[in-house]
Motif scaffolding. Structure first.
Motif, PDB file in Angstrom:
ATOM      1  N   ILE A 132       0.831  -1.207   0.000  1.00 29.67           N
ATOM      2  CA  ILE A 132       0.000   0.000   0.000  1.00 29.67           C
ATOM      3  C   ILE A 132       0.867   1.259   0.000  1.00 29.67           C
ATOM      4  N   VAL A 133       2.004   1.210   0.703  1.00 29.09           N
ATOM      5  CA  VAL A 133       2.943   2.343   0.743  1.00 29.09           C
ATOM      6  C   VAL A 133       4.282   1.846   0.205  1.00 29.09           C
ATOM      7  N   PRO A 134       4.445   1.800  -1.121  1.00 30.96           N
ATOM      8  CA  PRO A 134       5.674   1.242  -1.706  1.00 30.96           C
ATOM      9  C   PRO A 134       6.839   2.241  -1.700  1.00 30.96           C
ATOM     10  N   GLY A 135       8.002   1.709  -2.008  1.00 35.14           N
ATOM     11  CA  GLY A 135       9.162   2.575  -2.190  1.00 35.14           C
ATOM     12  C   GLY A 135       9.927   2.861  -0.918  1.00 35.14           C
ATOM     13  N   GLU A 136      10.811   3.871  -1.008  1.00 34.07           N
ATOM     14  CA  GLU A 136      11.691   4.216   0.103  1.00 34.07           C
ATOM     15  C   GLU A 136      11.475   5.627   0.618  1.00 34.07           C
ATOM     16  N   VAL A 137      10.686   6.405  -0.117  1.00 36.06           N
ATOM     17  CA  VAL A 137      10.511   7.811   0.234  1.00 36.06           C
ATOM     18  C   VAL A 137       9.076   8.044   0.702  1.00 36.06           C
ATOM     19  N   SER A 138       8.916   8.707   1.838  1.00 36.56           N
ATOM     20  CA  SER A 138       7.580   8.996   2.357  1.00 36.56           C
ATOM     21  C   SER A 138       6.886  10.029   1.477  1.00 36.56           C
ATOM     22  N   ARG A 139       5.579   9.913   1.359  1.00 29.90           N
ATOM     23  CA  ARG A 139       4.800  10.851   0.551  1.00 29.90           C
ATOM     24  C   ARG A 139       3.918  11.754   1.399  1.00 29.90           C
ATOM     25  N   TYR A 140       3.496  11.253   2.555  1.00 31.38           N
ATOM     26  CA  TYR A 140       2.488  11.969   3.327  1.00 31.38           C
ATOM     27  C   TYR A 140       2.974  12.443   4.696  1.00 31.38           C
ATOM     28  N   ARG A 141       3.948  11.745   5.277  1.00 37.91           N
ATOM     29  CA  ARG A 141       4.396  12.069   6.639  1.00 37.91           C
ATOM     30  C   ARG A 141       5.922  12.151   6.670  1.00 37.91           C
ATOM     31  N   ASP A 142       6.462  12.368   7.847  1.00 34.11           N
ATOM     32  CA  ASP A 142       7.902  12.550   7.975  1.00 34.11           C
ATOM     33  C   ASP A 142       8.699  11.301   7.621  1.00 34.11           C
ATOM     34  N   SER A 143       8.104  10.148   7.834  1.00 35.03           N
ATOM     35  CA  SER A 143       8.838   8.895   7.652  1.00 35.03           C
ATOM     36  C   SER A 143       7.960   7.860   6.974  1.00 35.03           C
ATOM     37  N   ILE A 144       8.543   7.112   6.058  1.00 32.97           N
ATOM     38  CA  ILE A 144       7.790   6.042   5.399  1.00 32.97           C
ATOM     39  C   ILE A 144       7.493   4.916   6.385  1.00 32.97           C
ATOM     40  N   PHE A 145       8.344   4.785   7.417  1.00 34.82           N
ATOM     41  CA  PHE A 145       8.094   3.761   8.440  1.00 34.82           C
ATOM     42  C   PHE A 145       6.837   4.118   9.247  1.00 34.82           C
ATOM     43  N   LEU A 146       6.650   5.402   9.506  1.00 38.32           N
ATOM     44  CA  LEU A 146       5.448   5.851  10.211  1.00 38.32           C
ATOM     45  C   LEU A 146       4.221   5.627   9.334  1.00 38.32           C
ATOM     46  N   GLU A 147       4.342   5.936   8.047  1.00 40.43           N
ATOM     47  CA  GLU A 147       3.215   5.721   7.128  1.00 40.43           C
ATOM     48  C   GLU A 147       2.792   4.260   7.131  1.00 40.43           C
ATOM     49  N   ARG A 148       3.770   3.371   7.083  1.00 43.66           N
ATOM     50  CA  ARG A 148       3.445   1.937   7.054  1.00 43.66           C
ATOM     51  C   ARG A 148       2.888   1.452   8.389  1.00 43.66           C
ATOM     52  N   ALA A 149       3.382   2.009   9.474  1.00 45.28           N
ATOM     53  CA  ALA A 149       2.860   1.623  10.792  1.00 45.28           C
ATOM     54  C   ALA A 149       1.389   2.010  10.913  1.00 45.28           C
ATOM     55  N   ILE A 150       1.045   3.192  10.413  1.00 49.10           N
ATOM     56  CA  ILE A 150      -0.351   3.647  10.464  1.00 49.10           C
ATOM     57  C   ILE A 150      -1.226   2.771   9.582  1.00 49.10           C
ATOM     58  N   VAL A 151      -0.741   2.467   8.387  1.00 45.96           N
ATOM     59  CA  VAL A 151      -1.494   1.586   7.480  1.00 45.96           C
ATOM     60  C   VAL A 151      -1.702   0.227   8.134  1.00 45.96           C
ATOM     61  N   GLY A 152      -0.695  -0.251   8.844  1.00 40.61           N
ATOM     62  CA  GLY A 152      -0.836  -1.532   9.530  1.00 40.61           C
ATOM     63  C   GLY A 152      -1.975  -1.530  10.531  1.00 40.61           C
ATOM     64  N   GLU A 153      -2.091  -0.461  11.296  1.00 42.42           N
ATOM     65  CA  GLU A 153      -3.191  -0.373  12.265  1.00 42.42           C
ATOM     66  C   GLU A 153      -4.536  -0.253  11.560  1.00 42.42           C
ATOM     67  N   ARG A 154      -4.562   0.462  10.440  1.00 36.04           N
ATOM     68  CA  ARG A 154      -5.814   0.569   9.679  1.00 36.04           C
ATOM     69  C   ARG A 154      -6.225  -0.799   9.130  1.00 36.04           C
ATOM     70  N   LEU A 155      -5.247  -1.584   8.709  1.00 41.97           N
ATOM     71  CA  LEU A 155      -5.544  -2.939   8.236  1.00 41.97           C
ATOM     72  C   LEU A 155      -6.172  -3.769   9.346  1.00 41.97           C
TER      73      LEU A 155
END
Length: 504
Positions: A41-64
């Protein structure tokens, strides 16, 4: 009011989450692969929406997890994303409360309500902001207005008085949208929900621009039930019109839903007709002889709000079954052993269906947004779906329940059909803050003899938390759908005689 019908980055992520959960459920197999989905859902190495792509993926994980009906993971403890997933992969698994959840590390810790003087201040001679402030919190410093936050009581009189609109109110969007004042802050300034006040209307989750608030879903469990061979029947609320785009006409709805695995589709507007008839009879019998007024019952968030904040009024809220429950009972009488999925615009219906007295009637609740995820998971091309038979079971008034004022209008029409000389005074409110004002007025005795209609969502069900389209556009589509109904009034419904039968 939240903007719908615009494919924002937030809506895009929400949709992708629902789609991936639905796809995983349809495919089956080893569900531990949920661990890979945040990277899809959040591919790549560069964040698009927040400070960190790791944070973006963590949030997506909780939404899942929430989209599978699972609870948020504790932030202070290690737990795999797949924790509890095997238990969730059972049709009978019901989500654990709370329904509405704040993902703390997605929250922006927005400031609570306050007033700020902007650069638009002209340092005018009249300085009405100073004059109207009841606490002397506004003063002129170097020719400009300044607000002392220690003295300010946030009444807003300064902002209203400023001729340049130079004083802005800053308020956390989720809290501003909450008509129950159920949202405060925790120790870190993140949004915190008071579940004793929350009525699960979902207005906070669609108004949070950071996507930090989400409700739990039953997509995963519905698809498990379909795959197990259950006869799963969709009870679809009238607000569906236009929600899936212009290519899904009412004639295409049933064929499209069958492609998802549903055995049949029934209009919840049929249940709205039965609710109308029962509320009309109750009003004629009870008001004003036995009670001063009667309030409609079909919006669960409104009725729960009324009972929480105005407990003395509980006996005055209609005891009629809601359209969802009437429809579900009608379906189960006709198809014993089937499973009923209510599909609509409303987050609060999930809470209503979780009540023990209703679980036997309604097995699952999905929103239009969640069902759209199922369509995308199955790659359904709406343009290629063949039209089926036209839905003709409900009346125009039953379909009109989806817009503010529609419930009261249907009840009044039914009363006039039964007793043409009966005068009925009506007041309708939309949005829980306006509903509270209406009940406060009723408390003074000024609404005696009235039929009161409350809708938690501004605009009615067409603006519910699970909708996809702009409420104005959705209302226009619904009005067209109403006009196509074979009968106008609920009393003309061919199911009218079933009201008492469905109480048995």
């Amino acid at each position: 009011m939240p903007v719908r019908g615009i494919d924002s980055s937030l809506m895009h992520i929400r949709r992708k989450v629902f789609t991936e959960v639905a796809r995983m459920a349809y495919e089956g197999g080893d569900y531990s692969r949920i661990e890979e989905l945040p990277y899809k859902i959040v591919p790549g190495e560069v964040s698009r929406y927040r400070d960190s792509i790791f944070l973006e993926r963590a949030i997506v994980g909780e939404r899942l997890r929430l989209s599978m009906g699972l609870s948020l993971r504790p932030m202070a403890e290690h737990a795999p994303l797949a924790t509890g997933i095997e238990e969730a992969a059972r049709p009978e698994k019901y989500y654990e409360p709370p329904l509405i959840n704040v993902i703390k590390f997605a929250c922006n810790a927005c400031p609570e309500k306050s007033y700020h003087v902007t650069d638009l201040c002209q340092g005018c001679l009249a300085h009405p902001c100073v004059e109207v402030c009841p606490k002397d919190a506004v003063s002129i410093v170097h020719g400009k207005s300044v607000i002392d936050p220690e003295k300010c009581i946030k009444c807003g009189q300064c902002a209203n008085a400023c001729p340049y609109g130079a004083i802005n109110k800053i308020e956390r969007p989720c809290a501003a949208a909450c008509g129950m004042d159920a949202i405060g802050s925790d120790e870190q300034g993140h949004a915190k929900i008071d579940y004793d006040r929350c009525v699960s209307c979902g207005m906070c989750l669609v108004n949070c621009p950071f996507g930090a608030i989400a409700d739990k879903s039953q997509i995963f469990q519905v698809i498990q039930s379909i795959k197990e061979g259950d006869q799963v029947i969709a009870a679809v609320a009238p607000a569906f019109v236009g929600q899936f785009g212009p290519e899904i006409t009412p004639e295409k709805l049933k064929p499209a839903m069958q492609l998802l695995g549903f055995a049949d589709v029934v209009e919840v507007a049929v249940g709205a007709d039965l609710c109308t008839i029962e509320e009309a009879r109750d009003f004629m019998k009870e008001v004003p002889e036995n009670q001063p007024f009667m309030a409609t019952s079909c919006c669960p968030a409104w009725s729960v709000m009324a009972k929480k904040l105005f407990p003395d009024f509980a006996p005055y809220i209609s005891m009629a079954l809601t359209p969802m429950v009437f429809t579900a009972r009608l379906i189960k009488k006709q198809f014993p052993g089937c499973k009923v999925v209510f599909i609509g615009p409303c987050a609060a219906k999930k809470l209503e269906a979780s009540r023990r007295t209703i679980r036997s009637d309604v097995d699952f609740v999905l929103t239009f947004e969640e069902v759209m995820g199922m369509f995308e998971a199955k790659a359904i091309q709406f343009a290629e779906v063949a039209e089926g038979a036209e839905l003709r079971e409900a009346t125009a008034d039953g379909r009109g329940f989806a817009v503010s004022g529609g419930v009261a209008n249907a009840v009044v029409n039914a009363i006039h059909e039964i007793d043409p000389d009966r005068e009925v005074k009506v007041m309708a409110a939309q949005g829980l803050r306006e509903c509270r004002k209406m009940l406060t007025l009723a408390k003074t005795g000024k609404l005696n003899g009235y039929l009161l209609e409350g809708m938690a969502c501004p605009g009615g069900c067409v603006a519910g938390a699970g909708t996809l389209q702009n409420p104005g556009r959705a209302t226009a589509a619904l009005n067209k759908y109403k006009a196509s109904a074979p009968e106008k009034y609920a009393t003309e419904s061919r199911f009218a005689s079933a009201v008492q039968y469905l109480h048995e």
